[in-house]
Design a protein around this motif. Structure first.
Motif, short mmCIF file in Angstrom:
data_model
loop_
_atom_site.label_atom_id
_atom_site.label_comp_id
_atom_site.label_asym_id
_atom_site.label_seq_id
_atom_site.Cartn_x
_atom_site.Cartn_y
_atom_site.Cartn_z
N ILE A 155 0.29 -1.27 0.07
CA ILE A 155 -0.02 0.25 0.21
C ILE A 155 0.88 1.16 0.13
CG2 ILE A 155 -1.58 1.59 1.16
CD1 ILE A 155 -3.26 -1.12 2.64
N VAL A 158 2.66 1.86 -3.50
CA VAL A 158 1.62 2.00 -4.52
C VAL A 158 1.82 3.93 -4.58
CG1 VAL A 158 -1.00 2.16 -5.29
CG2 VAL A 158 0.56 0.44 -4.79
N VAL A 169 -5.58 2.81 -2.25
CA VAL A 169 -4.93 1.81 -2.59
C VAL A 169 -5.91 -0.42 -2.41
CG1 VAL A 169 -3.17 0.10 -2.48
CG2 VAL A 169 -2.91 3.09 -2.96
#
Length: 211
Positions: A155, A158, A169
Motif C-alpha cells: 500500500i 502505491v 489502494v
C-alpha cells in the motif's frame, strides 16, 4: 560393374524445442514489474500482457468496435485512443461487465502471445500478467511465479508511486484475489519485503533454479 552414386536425401532440420512458459504475477505494489526487468537483465524474454493489451485495443479496429458497442463511444477518447480511466471506472464495480470486456480483449492477447512465443529462442520465456490465477492462465504455463510482499508495504509503495490515498489502494487490493490464495497456488514465490539488491539476488536464485 559401374557403380551408381546416389546422394542420400538431406535430413530435415530438427525443430527447435518449445520454450517453457513461466507465468509471472503479483498484486498491486508487489514489485512484479521490477522482477520482470531483472529477468530481462538475466537474458530471458518477458511478455508484458497489460502493455500488449494497451497496444492491441488501440490497433485493432474490430476490438475498438466491440468495446464501443459494450461500453459506449466514451471508451475511446477524441484522439481515438482507448480511454483507460473511463473503462476502469465503468467496470470497477460491475463484475458482469468486466467479464464481457475480458472476453473481448483476452483472446486477442492470447493470440498475440502465442505468436510472440513462436519467435523466441530461449529455453524459458515469461508471461507477465496480473490475472494469472484469476483467469486460470497458470494452467497454460510450465510453472507459475508469484511476487509478493506484506500488505502495508504494498500500500505504501502505491501511495508513494501514484499519489493515491490509503483507502484507494486498499479498495483496489480488495478487488484482487487474496494473497494467501495466490501463495497456495504458486509454484515459485519471490518475497519483496526488503530492498532492491535483495530482490535482485532472490530473483536470480529462483529463476536459475527452475528446471
Amino acid at each position: 560393374m559401374e557403380e551408381i552414386y546416389s546422394e542420400s536425401p538431406k535430413a530435415e532440420p530438427e525443430p527447435l524445442p518449445s520454450p517453457k512458459i513461466i507465468g509471472l504475477t503479483g498484486g498491486i505494489g508487489s514489485g512484479k514489474t521490477t522482477v520482470a526487468q531483472f529477468i530481462e537483465e538475466f537474458g530471458f524474454p518477458v511478455y508484458y500482457s497489460d502493455e500488449r493489451a494497451k497496444l492491441i485495443v488501440n490497433e485493432s479496429r474490430e476490438l475498438q468496435f466491440r468495446i464501443k458497442e459494450l461500453l459506449g463511444e466514451e471508451a475511446y477518447g477524441s484522439d481515438g485512443l482507448y480511454n483507460r480511466k473511463f473503462v476502469s471506472e465503468k467496470v470497477f464495480n460491475d463484475k458482469e461487465l468486466l467479464q464481457q470486456l475480458n472476453e473481448i480483449i483476452h483472446p486477442a492477447v492470447r493470440t498475440d502471445f502465442e505468436n510472440w512465443v513462436a519467435r523466441q529462442t530461449k529455453y524459458l520465456v515469461f508471461k507477465e500478467t496480473a490475472l494469472l490465477f484469476e483467469l486460470k492462465l497458470n494452467r497454460q504455463c510450465y510453472k507459475s511465479l508469484l511476487v509478493t510482499a506484506e500488505d502495508n508495504l504494498r500500500i505504501k509503495r502505491v501511495m508513494d508511486r501514484d499519489g493515491k490515498t490509503y483507502r484507494e489502494v486498499q479498495a483496489v487490493m480488495e478487488k484482487q484475489m487474496p494473497e494467501k490464495d495466490k501463495i497456495k497456488m504458486a509454484d515459485c514465490i519471490i518475497y519483496n519485503n526488503t530492498n532492491l539488491d535483495d530482490l535482485r539476488e532472490h530473483t536470480e536464485k529462483v529463476i536459475f533454479d527452475i528446471d
